[in-house]
Write a protein that holds these residues in place. Sequence first.
Motif, PDB file in Angstrom:
ATOM      1  N   LYS A 150     -52.561 -45.768   5.474  1.00 17.54           N
ATOM      2  CA  LYS A 150     -53.994 -46.033   5.506  1.00 17.54           C
ATOM      3  C   LYS A 150     -54.271 -47.537   5.447  1.00 17.54           C
ATOM      4  O   LYS A 150     -55.195 -48.039   6.082  1.00 17.54           O
ATOM      5  CB  LYS A 150     -54.681 -45.317   4.335  1.00 17.54           C
ATOM      6  CG  LYS A 150     -54.737 -43.814   4.479  1.00 17.54           C
ATOM      7  CD  LYS A 150     -55.518 -43.186   3.347  1.00 17.54           C
ATOM      8  CE  LYS A 150     -55.654 -41.678   3.546  1.00 17.54           C
ATOM      9  NZ  LYS A 150     -56.397 -41.044   2.435  1.00 17.54           N
ATOM     10  N   LYS A 151     -53.437 -48.232   4.668  1.00 17.46           N
ATOM     11  CA  LYS A 151     -53.626 -49.665   4.537  1.00 17.46           C
ATOM     12  C   LYS A 151     -53.370 -50.373   5.864  1.00 17.46           C
ATOM     13  O   LYS A 151     -54.071 -51.324   6.229  1.00 17.46           O
ATOM     14  CB  LYS A 151     -52.685 -50.207   3.462  1.00 17.46           C
ATOM     15  CG  LYS A 151     -53.129 -51.529   2.862  1.00 17.46           C
ATOM     16  CD  LYS A 151     -52.322 -51.824   1.611  1.00 17.46           C
ATOM     17  CE  LYS A 151     -52.869 -53.048   0.904  1.00 17.46           C
ATOM     18  NZ  LYS A 151     -52.129 -53.335  -0.334  1.00 17.46           N
ATOM     19  N   PHE A 169     -64.502 -41.776  11.574  1.00 16.07           N
ATOM     20  CA  PHE A 169     -63.689 -41.435  12.753  1.00 16.07           C
ATOM     21  C   PHE A 169     -62.267 -40.949  12.410  1.00 16.07           C
ATOM     22  O   PHE A 169     -61.541 -40.509  13.300  1.00 16.07           O
ATOM     23  CB  PHE A 169     -63.573 -42.656  13.676  1.00 16.07           C
ATOM     24  CG  PHE A 169     -64.857 -43.052  14.338  1.00 16.07           C
ATOM     25  CD1 PHE A 169     -65.603 -44.130  13.865  1.00 16.07           C
ATOM     26  CD2 PHE A 169     -65.347 -42.331  15.414  1.00 16.07           C
ATOM     27  CE1 PHE A 169     -66.788 -44.494  14.474  1.00 16.07           C
ATOM     28  CE2 PHE A 169     -66.540 -42.687  16.035  1.00 16.07           C
ATOM     29  CZ  PHE A 169     -67.270 -43.775  15.554  1.00 16.07           C
ATOM     30  N   LYS A 170     -61.856 -41.086  11.168  1.00 12.91           N
ATOM     31  CA  LYS A 170     -60.571 -40.594  10.680  1.00 12.91           C
ATOM     32  C   LYS A 170     -59.381 -41.468  11.081  1.00 12.91           C
ATOM     33  O   LYS A 170     -58.510 -41.724  10.268  1.00 12.91           O
ATOM     34  CB  LYS A 170     -60.290 -39.142  11.124  1.00 12.91           C
ATOM     35  CG  LYS A 170     -61.379 -38.152  10.775  1.00 12.91           C
ATOM     36  CD  LYS A 170     -61.638 -38.114   9.279  1.00 12.91           C
ATOM     37  CE  LYS A 170     -62.702 -37.096   8.909  1.00 12.91           C
ATOM     38  NZ  LYS A 170     -63.020 -37.126   7.459  1.00 12.91           N
ATOM     39  N   THR A 171     -59.301 -41.908  12.325  1.00 11.60           N
ATOM     40  CA  THR A 171     -58.158 -42.697  12.772  1.00 11.60           C
ATOM     41  C   THR A 171     -58.639 -43.912  13.573  1.00 11.60           C
ATOM     42  O   THR A 171     -59.744 -43.918  14.132  1.00 11.60           O
ATOM     43  CB  THR A 171     -57.195 -41.884  13.648  1.00 11.60           C
ATOM     44  OG1 THR A 171     -57.822 -41.571  14.885  1.00 11.60           O
ATOM     45  CG2 THR A 171     -56.757 -40.608  12.947  1.00 11.60           C
ATOM     46  N   VAL A 172     -57.761 -44.931  13.664  1.00  8.33           N
ATOM     47  CA  VAL A 172     -58.070 -46.110  14.459  1.00  8.33           C
ATOM     48  C   VAL A 172     -58.183 -45.740  15.934  1.00  8.33           C
ATOM     49  O   VAL A 172     -59.006 -46.291  16.673  1.00  8.33           O
ATOM     50  CB  VAL A 172     -56.986 -47.196  14.253  1.00  8.33           C
ATOM     51  CG1 VAL A 172     -57.202 -48.376  15.202  1.00  8.33           C
ATOM     52  CG2 VAL A 172     -56.994 -47.680  12.815  1.00  8.33           C
ATOM     53  N   ALA A 173     -57.363 -44.803  16.380  1.00  7.72           N
ATOM     54  CA  ALA A 173     -57.415 -44.363  17.775  1.00  7.72           C
ATOM     55  C   ALA A 173     -58.793 -43.800  18.117  1.00  7.72           C
ATOM     56  O   ALA A 173     -59.335 -44.050  19.209  1.00  7.72           O
ATOM     57  CB  ALA A 173     -56.334 -43.327  18.040  1.00  7.72           C
ATOM     58  N   ASN A 174     -59.362 -43.057  17.185  1.00 10.09           N
ATOM     59  CA  ASN A 174     -60.698 -42.506  17.428  1.00 10.09           C
ATOM     60  C   ASN A 174     -61.762 -43.609  17.449  1.00 10.09           C
ATOM     61  O   ASN A 174     -62.733 -43.540  18.202  1.00 10.09           O
ATOM     62  CB  ASN A 174     -61.045 -41.478  16.351  1.00 10.09           C
ATOM     63  CG  ASN A 174     -60.226 -40.218  16.495  1.00 10.09           C
ATOM     64  OD1 ASN A 174     -59.666 -39.958  17.553  1.00 10.09           O
ATOM     65  ND2 ASN A 174     -60.137 -39.434  15.428  1.00 10.09           N
TER      66      ASN A 174
END
Length: 614
Positions: free
Chosen positions: A555-556, A580-585
Amino acid sequence: MTKAELYKKACMLPLLPGVYIIRDKSDTIIYIGKAKRLKTRVSQYFREGVPHDAKVTQMIAHAFSFDVIVCQSEFEALVLEASQIKAHTPKYNILLKDDKGYSYVKVTKGDWPRLSAVLQKEDDGAEYIGPFTSAFAVRQMVETAQDCFLLPRCNREFPRDLGKGRPCLNAHIGKCMAVCSGKISREAYNDAVQSAVHMIRYGKKDIVKQLREKMEAAAERLDFETAALLRDQIAAIDRVAPGQKVVRGAEEDMDVLAFVGTTKAVCAAILRYRGGRLSDKREFLFHDTADIPALREEFLPQYYLDGEEIPKTIAVDALPDDHEALAEALAKTRGSAVNLYVPRRGDVAKLVTMAYTNAVERLARESGRYTREEKLLEETAQMLGLKAPPRVIESYDISNWGDGSSVCGMIVFQDGKPYRTGYRRFRMKTVAGTDDYASLAETLSRRAGEYAAAKRGEKPDAPSNQFSVLPDLILLDGGRGQVSAVRAALKGTLLEHVPLFGMVKDDHHRTRAIVDDAGAEIAINRNRGIFTFVTSIQDEVHRYANAYRKQMMHKKSYAATLTALPGVGEKTSAALLAHFKTVANVRAASISDLEEVPGISHKKAEAIYNGLHG
């Protein structure tokens, strides 16, 4: 997402091979699986009316979302699944842990040495062959050697008992040379023992040839008693060898597996042959499942593609559905062809039956586990000087990483078994840098504060709140320093009088002893049950703390990617990830999507979008 929404999403998946990743509400990965057809496999989890075992039912109840990775082949999916499980260790994937110690073949010192299988190596002048990782294999080797060379296995002492009393039943049925009769010379007996040791060390290759040469030499010098003894030993080897399953004629490396299940558990038993000899037996027990085919399909790739030695031959009781892809993956990992098959007849088929029998016996023993666990807790209380068996045991371990950050994992054993509902995790709030003593002190101080709050009515005072439960015993991963630091932190709190000990390891990272804050050590390696129990607690708390550290690092690293953007600080990064939950999203989101995040204006959304796509 609801179960109906997850089912609708699953029905939109392609009928292609791939890996699916199921997450809970906190976005934690709880299960990773592979499928030949993603749509068919994943939709089965969420379709109403489809029966599942207890483990899968619990996993589905916690499922909130899922992702898939489409692969080009079932082989690629299998390899990817194994690597992802190793990286994330999801809660509902099987954990391959079998408790093991070391065993030895003991050859006593003196004029009349004896063979035996032992669990500990002592400083008594005896010869010890080993260590071996399987007590089962050691017992089998000793019994086979005793049968082949007609060695005594009674409690009589020699030469004290020579010529005293009548020979036992083993002598009458031809399974013992009857040393007690006084008719066997010390030289002949020692030759038999040395031949037995030779067979244990090197197998039975050439041993019959050597015995025949000795028999003929004894006959030529008219030593008919020695010749007759050697003749009987040769006959015993010929009689025992075809039926024994410890040493095979072919000097090959082979694993033999069998799976047995009840309505509540499945056991996988593995017999490992190396160089034609049985070198180890392993057993893995899985609760809350009865689906043997599904477990077999999940077990085999995880066991062999996670660094385990892959032999040339793997004989199983039944092939998994993906056996062709599995064989391809095994061959690629090993670097040569692997024969994965089901033996229908012959010696190997008998070995599969032997593995099956061992699995059945383990399940039979497991059916009485609660009684044994009660006894184990009583023995633990006696060893540690507790007033009563510790029904609730809490254990703590600190896990650090390079930037000086620390986390702590807390696990709970209830009535001798892991109680995962009670597991808790802590991030350090007051400790700066890497300091295990201070981190444990902070964690236990907060734990004591939560308990006090529950007793004051400020927090739920119910079994659902683990912090409202007063533990009977606290075990720390560490020695005297950790125990002293926590003892000082708990002074004056409601947890002050809870028994507190540390678990220390030896140079081989095996649990060695339990220690108190005065530094006094309590050896546990002589009590097999307590040793295994404490080791399982230490291994579990270490695994849990490390898993939390890896999750936080993950997460960090996500947050660091976002904070590198202009105008994005930690608060904005946290809001983006929460939404968005993830960086990709986040990267896939449009400017209007970014504006939906609380606190992000149109101007900031444009800056974030341009920063990610510039």
